[in-house]
Write a protein that holds these residues in place. Sequence first.
Motif, short mmCIF file in Angstrom:
data_model
loop_
_atom_site.label_atom_id
_atom_site.label_comp_id
_atom_site.label_asym_id
_atom_site.label_seq_id
_atom_site.Cartn_x
_atom_site.Cartn_y
_atom_site.Cartn_z
N LEU A 202 -36.75 17.51 21.13
CA LEU A 202 -35.78 18.12 21.95
C LEU A 202 -34.71 18.08 22.46
O LEU A 202 -33.21 17.44 20.99
N SER A 203 -34.27 19.25 22.41
CA SER A 203 -32.65 19.21 23.17
C SER A 203 -32.15 18.76 23.77
O SER A 203 -32.48 17.91 23.97
N PHE A 204 -30.83 18.42 23.67
CA PHE A 204 -30.16 17.70 23.91
C PHE A 204 -29.80 17.46 25.06
O PHE A 204 -29.75 16.76 25.99
N GLY B 296 -30.44 3.75 35.67
CA GLY B 296 -30.80 4.50 36.07
C GLY B 296 -29.62 5.24 36.61
O GLY B 296 -28.59 6.04 37.09
N THR B 297 -28.25 4.17 36.20
CA THR B 297 -26.97 4.31 36.21
C THR B 297 -26.17 5.04 35.11
O THR B 297 -26.74 5.19 33.99
N PRO B 298 -25.03 6.13 35.87
CA PRO B 298 -25.28 7.08 34.03
C PRO B 298 -24.03 6.34 34.13
O PRO B 298 -23.41 5.37 33.70
N GLY B 299 -24.24 6.65 32.16
CA GLY B 299 -22.40 6.45 31.53
C GLY B 299 -21.32 6.67 31.94
O GLY B 299 -21.33 7.53 32.56
N ASN B 300 -20.26 6.56 30.94
CA ASN B 300 -18.54 7.48 31.07
C ASN B 300 -19.21 8.53 29.89
O ASN B 300 -19.84 8.49 29.46
N MET B 301 -17.67 9.36 30.33
CA MET B 301 -17.63 10.79 29.55
C MET B 301 -16.17 10.29 29.07
O MET B 301 -15.45 9.64 29.61
N PHE B 302 -16.08 9.94 27.71
CA PHE B 302 -14.05 10.02 26.81
C PHE B 302 -14.48 11.46 26.72
O PHE B 302 -14.38 11.96 25.46
N LEU B 303 -12.63 11.48 26.56
CA LEU B 303 -12.10 12.63 26.30
C LEU B 303 -11.33 12.22 25.18
O LEU B 303 -10.52 11.30 25.09
N GLU B 304 -11.41 12.44 23.35
CA GLU B 304 -10.28 12.44 22.86
C GLU B 304 -9.76 13.60 22.25
O GLU B 304 -9.81 14.49 22.20
N ILE B 305 -8.32 12.95 22.83
CA ILE B 305 -7.40 14.33 23.21
C ILE B 305 -6.49 14.56 21.44
O ILE B 305 -6.33 13.71 20.62
N THR B 306 -6.68 15.58 21.13
CA THR B 306 -5.94 16.29 19.95
C THR B 306 -5.14 16.86 20.15
O THR B 306 -5.00 17.58 21.05
N PRO C 282 -23.10 20.27 20.31
CA PRO C 282 -22.36 21.25 19.45
C PRO C 282 -20.82 20.98 19.58
O PRO C 282 -20.17 20.47 19.18
N PHE C 283 -20.76 20.08 20.68
CA PHE C 283 -19.86 19.66 21.07
C PHE C 283 -19.78 18.58 22.00
O PHE C 283 -18.87 17.28 21.29
N PHE C 284 -20.73 18.21 22.29
CA PHE C 284 -21.12 16.70 22.77
C PHE C 284 -21.74 15.74 21.51
O PHE C 284 -22.47 16.05 21.27
N ARG C 285 -20.77 14.62 21.91
CA ARG C 285 -21.20 13.61 20.90
C ARG C 285 -21.83 12.73 21.73
O ARG C 285 -21.30 11.96 22.66
N ARG C 286 -22.68 11.47 21.68
CA ARG C 286 -23.82 10.64 22.25
C ARG C 286 -23.06 9.22 22.00
O ARG C 286 -24.25 9.38 20.43
N VAL C 287 -23.07 7.78 22.34
CA VAL C 287 -22.97 6.86 21.75
C VAL C 287 -23.52 6.10 22.50
O VAL C 287 -23.29 6.28 23.67
N GLY C 288 -25.03 5.50 22.75
CA GLY C 288 -25.71 4.86 23.68
C GLY C 288 -25.58 6.04 25.11
O GLY C 288 -26.23 7.15 25.26
N ASP C 289 -25.26 5.60 26.04
CA ASP C 289 -25.12 6.69 27.58
C ASP C 289 -23.95 7.53 27.57
O ASP C 289 -23.63 8.09 28.43
N ASN C 290 -22.98 7.02 26.30
CA ASN C 290 -21.95 7.53 26.52
C ASN C 290 -21.44 8.64 26.02
O ASN C 290 -22.37 8.76 25.15
N VAL D 24 -22.03 16.69 30.84
CA VAL D 24 -24.04 17.13 30.70
C VAL D 24 -24.21 18.10 31.84
O VAL D 24 -25.06 18.16 32.13
N SER D 25 -22.81 17.92 32.74
CA SER D 25 -24.13 18.39 34.13
C SER D 25 -23.68 19.33 34.59
O SER D 25 -23.37 19.65 36.33
N GLY D 26 -22.29 19.71 34.04
CA GLY D 26 -21.75 20.40 34.33
C GLY D 26 -19.93 20.77 34.46
O GLY D 26 -20.46 21.20 33.10
N SER D 27 -19.27 20.52 35.25
CA SER D 27 -18.35 21.21 34.80
C SER D 27 -17.06 19.83 35.71
O SER D 27 -17.61 19.63 37.12
N THR D 28 -16.02 19.70 35.51
CA THR D 28 -15.50 18.59 36.00
C THR D 28 -13.65 19.24 35.66
O THR D 28 -13.27 19.54 34.51
#
Length: 371
Positions: free
Chosen positions: A134-136, A327-337, A265-273, A296-300
Motif C-alpha cells: 500500500l502507498s503511505f 477513529g481519533t487522529p494522532g498528533n503531528m510533530f515538527l522537529e525543528i532543525t 519521502p518526508f513523513f515518518r509514522r510512529v503509531g498514529d503520530n 497527511v490531510s493537506g496543509s496547515t
Amino acid sequence: MANTDYYAILGLTKGASAAEIKKAYRKLARKYHPDVNPGDTDAEKKFKEISEAYSILSDPKLKEQYDTYGFVGERGAATGPDFNGFDGFGGAGGFDFSEIFDMFGRGGGGFRTSGATQSNAPAKGQDIQYSMKLSFQDAVNGVTSKIRVNRSKPCPTCAGRGQVPLARPTVCPRCNGTGRETAGGGLFHVQRSCSLCGGSGQIQEAQCNACGGTGRKPVTETINVRIPAGVDNGSKIRIAGKGEAGRAGGPPGDLFIITNIDPHPFFRRVGDNIYLTLPVTVSEAALGCKIKVPTVSGSTTVRIPPGTQCGQKIRIRGKGIKSLRTGTPGNMFLEITVQTPETRNTRVRELLHELSEYEDPDIRKHLPTEE
Ligand SMILES: [Zn+2]
Ligand SMILES: [Zn+2]
C-alpha cells in the motif's frame, strides 16, 4: 534418518518375522497411544516412533529397502507419519488402529483410520494470508482495491465430499460382503462391523475423479478489499469466508490481508503520530515566524515561536493518522532543525560578525574544561 534402528524401536532384532513385527507394534501401540496417555508428550513421541518403525517394517517393499540400505528414501521416513496422516497407513501396513481400541471397548478417539469416515467429517477450510503493498497515503486514508487470490471452492461434482456415489454398489473387498470383520490376533478375537463399509457389506461410493478426492477445486478469484483508514505496517484485515474451501460441507476458511506500507519521502509514522523534520533559518528561529507545512490531510499554518531552538519539537494536535481502532487522529510533530546561513556573501559575513558581538560568551559554561 539413516541411523534409525526401526527393529530396536519395536524391541526386535533384524530378521524378525512379519508376525513378530505386528505383535510387537500392537503391544507398544496399546501402551503409548495418545488416547491412553493424554497430555504425555513423551508417550506421544514414542508412539510416533513406533508408528514410523511399523509403517516401514510392515511394508514388504520398504522393509526390503531398509534391510538392504539401512534407510528408506522415498517415503519421507525422516518426518514419519503425523497423526493426521494415518489414512495412508492402512495401505502401507494393512493395520487398523481401531483394532487396538476395540479391545478397550471404545473407538479410536480422535483417530479416524478409515478414509471414508475422515472425508465425511465436515471441517473448516484453511485460512489464507495475502501480503498487500500500500502507498503511505492509501494507508492513511483507506482504499478499496481488487486483488486476485488463488483459493479453492468445494468441488461441484462431489459437493466437497471427495467421493461420489457409484452407479452400481460393489461388494466390499475388506469383508467380502459379510459386513463383519475379525479384529485383533493372538489372545484377542473380536468380531465387529467392517471398518471400510460400515457393516453394509457394500461399497456405495468411490473417490471423485474431478477433484482427486480432495473435495476442492482450485480457483483464482478477484476479491474487492476495503482497507480501512489508519492501517499500519503488518495490520491484519480479515475477510471472512474467502479462505480455502471447507471439507465435506464445512465452512470455508478466512482470508487475511497483511498490509505492507511504502515509506513516505518526508513523513515518518510512529503509531498514529506523524513526524516531519522542518528546516528553519537562524532568523526564523530567533525572531519567530509563521510557516505553512504539509500534513497527511493537506496543509496547515504553524507559528514558530521566537527563540525556537534546533531540535525542539512542535506539536500540532489532531494532524496525525486516524486511529484504526478508535477513529481519533494522532498528533503531528515538527522537529525543528536550524540551518546555519551560507557565508559566501560578504554582507552576510559582516552581519554575522556584528551579531557575534552580541552573542552569549558563556554558552558552554556548563561544560567544564581542564587546563
Ligand atoms: Zn470432487
Ligand atoms: Zn466391508
